[in-house]
Scaffold this motif. Structure first.
Motif, PDB file in Angstrom:
ATOM      1  N   LYS A 155       0.838  -1.183   0.000  1.00 12.18           N
ATOM      2  CA  LYS A 155       0.000   0.000   0.000  1.00 12.18           C
ATOM      3  C   LYS A 155       0.882   1.245   0.000  1.00 12.18           C
ATOM      4  CE  LYS A 155      -2.050  -1.171   3.817  1.00 12.18           C
ATOM      5  NZ  LYS A 155      -2.939  -1.173   5.005  1.00 12.18           N
ATOM      6  N   GLY A 156       0.263   2.369  -0.337  1.00 18.81           N
ATOM      7  CA  GLY A 156       0.960   3.637  -0.297  1.00 18.81           C
ATOM      8  C   GLY A 156       2.186   3.694  -1.194  1.00 18.81           C
ATOM      9  N   PHE A 157       3.291   4.168  -0.645  1.00 20.91           N
ATOM     10  CA  PHE A 157       4.534   4.374  -1.378  1.00 20.91           C
ATOM     11  C   PHE A 157       5.035   3.078  -2.015  1.00 20.91           C
ATOM     12  CE2 PHE A 157       9.218   4.231  -1.256  1.00 20.91           C
ATOM     13  CZ  PHE A 157       9.509   5.275  -2.139  1.00 20.91           C
ATOM     14  N   TYR A 158       4.935   1.970  -1.305  1.00 20.10           N
ATOM     15  CA  TYR A 158       5.457   0.691  -1.805  1.00 20.10           C
ATOM     16  C   TYR A 158       4.649   0.205  -3.009  1.00 20.10           C
ATOM     17  CZ  TYR A 158       7.858   0.823   2.673  1.00 20.10           C
ATOM     18  OH  TYR A 158       8.628   1.206   3.723  1.00 20.10           O
ATOM     19  N   LEU A 159       3.344   0.399  -2.967  1.00 16.60           N
ATOM     20  CA  LEU A 159       2.508   0.019  -4.115  1.00 16.60           C
ATOM     21  C   LEU A 159       2.830   0.910  -5.315  1.00 16.60           C
ATOM     22  CD1 LEU A 159       0.219  -1.641  -5.330  1.00 16.60           C
ATOM     23  CD2 LEU A 159      -1.417   0.009  -4.377  1.00 16.60           C
ATOM     24  N   ALA A 160       3.055   2.183  -5.071  1.00 20.53           N
ATOM     25  CA  ALA A 160       3.405   3.102  -6.154  1.00 20.53           C
ATOM     26  C   ALA A 160       4.701   2.672  -6.840  1.00 20.53           C
ATOM     27  CB  ALA A 160       3.543   4.520  -5.600  1.00 20.53           C
ATOM     28  N   ILE A 161       5.702   2.290  -6.051  1.00 16.72           N
ATOM     29  CA  ILE A 161       6.980   1.850  -6.616  1.00 16.72           C
ATOM     30  C   ILE A 161       6.792   0.562  -7.414  1.00 16.72           C
ATOM     31  CG2 ILE A 161       9.271   0.980  -6.055  1.00 16.72           C
ATOM     32  CD1 ILE A 161       8.996   3.983  -5.770  1.00 16.72           C
ATOM     33  N   ALA A 162       5.979  -0.364  -6.878  1.00 17.22           N
ATOM     34  CA  ALA A 162       5.763  -1.645  -7.568  1.00 17.22           C
ATOM     35  C   ALA A 162       5.086  -1.439  -8.911  1.00 17.22           C
ATOM     36  CB  ALA A 162       4.931  -2.564  -6.685  1.00 17.22           C
ATOM     37  N   THR A 163       4.059  -0.581  -8.961  1.00 15.35           N
ATOM     38  CA  THR A 163       3.345  -0.348 -10.216  1.00 15.35           C
ATOM     39  C   THR A 163       4.220   0.441 -11.203  1.00 15.35           C
ATOM     40  OG1 THR A 163       2.295   1.609  -9.203  1.00 15.35           O
ATOM     41  CG2 THR A 163       1.051  -0.451  -9.186  1.00 15.35           C
ATOM     42  N   MET A 164       5.035   1.356 -10.672  1.00 17.58           N
ATOM     43  CA  MET A 164       5.942   2.092 -11.551  1.00 17.58           C
ATOM     44  C   MET A 164       6.949   1.146 -12.201  1.00 17.58           C
ATOM     45  SD  MET A 164       8.428   5.341 -10.679  1.00 17.58           S
ATOM     46  CE  MET A 164       9.525   4.359  -9.643  1.00 17.58           C
ATOM     47  N   ALA A 165       7.472   0.198 -11.402  1.00 14.41           N
ATOM     48  CA  ALA A 165       8.416  -0.793 -11.930  1.00 14.41           C
ATOM     49  C   ALA A 165       7.753  -1.645 -13.002  1.00 14.41           C
ATOM     50  CB  ALA A 165       8.932  -1.668 -10.794  1.00 14.41           C
ATOM     51  N   PHE A 166       6.494  -2.012 -12.777  1.00 13.03           N
ATOM     52  CA  PHE A 166       5.752  -2.790 -13.766  1.00 13.03           C
ATOM     53  C   PHE A 166       5.623  -2.013 -15.076  1.00 13.03           C
ATOM     54  CE2 PHE A 166       1.499  -3.494 -15.673  1.00 13.03           C
ATOM     55  CZ  PHE A 166       1.687  -4.799 -16.120  1.00 13.03           C
ATOM     56  N   GLY A 167       5.287  -0.732 -14.978  1.00 15.43           N
ATOM     57  CA  GLY A 167       5.124   0.083 -16.180  1.00 15.43           C
ATOM     58  C   GLY A 167       6.414   0.213 -16.965  1.00 15.43           C
TER      59      GLY A 167
END
Length: 569
Positions: free
Chosen positions: A103-115
């Motif tokens: 959630k939060g910052f960690y989810l943002a980093i994970a989705t950014m890495a996916f993109g």
């Protein structure tokens, strides 16, 4: 549904205006395509509260899937459309599963890495054109207006589908997860399942946007779906409005359309977009769509309400006026037989009894209380004063031994009339009435009550909530217009009046039969309040699970049946 229809109508008008200008139609199509992707992001971000900074990856999946299959295998575009959605959903599930605990910052980093990963994988595949991309992608239709119209239709359809989802129990679960995962879990919400559903829906929307982009522009490259595009989609949601159907479209108009507006000005778009984000975060924290809605509710609707009140008060009336204490009291009469006086509730009028005013064997009087509807206004709002006017109304018309029906606030007036003038009343029927000790309105609610006098939309929504089982929109509009005619100060003072009475001592004065009808879906009156009345007057309580605060509107035939059983018993 209305949002989708209005958007479709406005879009078609704009398309027809700019039909000769193919470049403008292409710009409009691009805005709509990005709005579709932003709508999908809003499902996961605005409605469910999960941050995604790699949403453009789903656009890439949808675009490249369809472009590759169409260009190399001549597979029909419609089938490619379905395959693009399926593949996007699969990748949405793939990214969602490991992200369920983030959630939060960690989810943002994970989705950014996916993109970024999706972009680099596509760029490394020569079969997909590498970094050069794919050209000469066949269009869905050759006409620019046709492309625009197809994009518009699909966008409006997705808006409608999204409205159904968000208003359903599934959508409520999304909101619960967004607001508090702990509270949602305590209510039994399967949080991983909700997040997975939201990610899949969001991914499908992204895939659709990518499919349309490929067949509208005719050329795609990995750079078209990079991190900057994902950030732009996020900015569209923030600027346009969280958890709003057209927020993404508003954001897309600004983020996607603005570069064309400033294309001849040598000024960096990053500065413009960054400045807008700062302004909107400071002054419109929930987005421009929400901000405009608040401005409309607070200010822009005031002249509309004034005009409606002027026109509605001058409408032809079917009833007549009685002079009571120097005030004109409007009333209507229907039928012949035993006299029945029906007293309406707050923000209401005689019209609330429209569906139950014709009962064979009974002469039914439906007045507007003073301060309400077409009746004249008083200096004060007081339950006993309202009852005194109804007593004088009965005397004026030489009515005795009357059956009294009181709904909501009218129930309090009916109790005052029956308990203080028991000789006038034969039987008493209370519909979702306050208790003998009144009805306390939380102090924080008074601000909202004060808004109702100049805001038809809020008043209409409030009245709709009072009758959840009714689907009669025309009738709802009529009683809303009647409600606006109420004395402006009574929008709050009537609530005060309901707090300032207590009939526990004088209830024993009434010896006639009493029936209390309660809707189980009533959000104002509780069973304990009903029992407070019934036990004191030795009356009868009937509770119906399928109606809310207004059985006379929600199920009038059932009310008539109950009425006849009660008066003939």
């Amino acid at each position: 549904m209305k949002t989708a229809i209005y958007t479709l109508i406005i879009g078609i008008i704009l398309g027809l205006i700019f039909m000769p200008q193919s470049f403008m139609l292409l710009v409009f199509s691009n805005i709509i395509i990005m709005a579709i992707a932003a709508l999908g992001l809003n499902v996961i971000f605005g409605y469910t509260g999960q941050i995604s900074i790699g949403h453009a990856a789903f656009m890439a999946i949808g675009a490249y899937t369809s472009a590759f299959l169409t260009s190399n295998f001549n597979i029909p575009i419609l089938l490619n459309f379905i395959l693009a959605m399926v593949l996007s959903a699969i990748f949405g599930m793939i990214i969602a599963l490991p992200s369920l605990r983030l959630k939060g910052f960690y989810l943002a980093i994970a989705t950014m890495a996916f993109g970024i990963a999706i972009q680099e994988i596509i760029a490394s595949l020569s079969i997909l054109g590498g970094r050069t991309g794919m050209r000469n992608i066949p269009p869905i239709i050759d006409s620019e207006f046709g492309k625009f119209f197809i994009n518009l239709i699909i966008y409006c359809l997705l808006v409608y589908i999204t409205s159904i989802i968000t208003k359903s129990p599934v959508g409520k679960k999304y909101n619960m997860v967004r607001d508090s995962e702990t509270a949602a879990s305590a209510f039994g919400v399967n949080i991983p399942k909700v997040k997975l559903q939201a990610f899949i829906i969001s991914a499908i929307y992204g895939g659709i946007a990518g499919f349309l982009y490929a067949h509208t522009i005719g050329y795609i490259a990995p750079a078209d779906f990079g991190l900057n595009v994902s950030l732009n989609l996020l900015a569209m949601v923030v600027i346009g409005g969280f958890a709003t159907l057209n927020g993404g479209l508003i954001g897309s108009i600004i983020i996607t359309g603005m570069p064309f507006l400033f294309s001849r000005i040598n000024f960096p778009m990053t500065i413009i977009v960054g400045s807008l984000l700062i302004v909107f975060v400071l002054f419109f924290p929930r987005g421009l769509s929400f901000g405009l809605n608040i401005l409309y509710l607070n200010y822009f609707e005031v002249p509309i309400v004034w005009l409606i009140k002027k026109m509605w008060r001058k409408r032809r009336k079917n009833g007549q006026f009685a002079d009571i204490n120097g005030k004109k009291i409007y009333y209507e009469v229907n039928g012949k037989g035993t006299p029945v006086l029906m007293i309406h509730g707050n923000y209401a009028s005689h019209r609330w009894f429209e569906k139950v005013k014709n009962i064979p064997g009974f002469k039914i009087y439906t007045p507007d209380l003073p301060n309400f509807g077409f009746s004249e206004w008083l200096e004060n709002a007081n339950i006993d004063i309202y009852a005194d006017y109804m007593n004088l109304f009965l005397e004026k018309l030489n009515l005795n031994n009357v059956i009294i029906v009181g709904h909501s606030l009218g129930g309090a007036v009916a109790m005052s009339l029956a308990f203080r003038y028991p000789e006038k009343v034969n039987r008493l029927i209370l519909i979702d009435s306050p208790s003998l000790k009144g009805l306390k309105t939380p102090e924080e609610n008074y601000y909202a009550l004060n808004l109702l006098k100049r805001n038809r939309t809020l008043l209409k929504n409030s009245l709709r909530a009072m009758m959840p089982a009714s689907k009669d929109r025309k009738f709802l509009n009529q009683i809303t217009n009647d409600g606006l005619l109420m004395n402006p100060k009574c929008f709050t003072e009537n609530a005060r009046a309901l707090e300032n009475y207590n009939y526990e001592e004088i209830a024993k004065n009434f010896k006639g039969k009493t029936l209390f009808i309660l809707g189980k879906k009533d959000i104002l009156v509780t069973k304990s309040m009903a029992l407070n009345v019934v036990e004191s007057v030795k009356g009868e309580l009937k509770i119906f699970s399928h109606v809310g605060h207004s059985i006379i509107v929600e199920d009038p035939q059932l009310f008539i049946k109950i009425f006849l059983e009660f008066v003939h018993n």
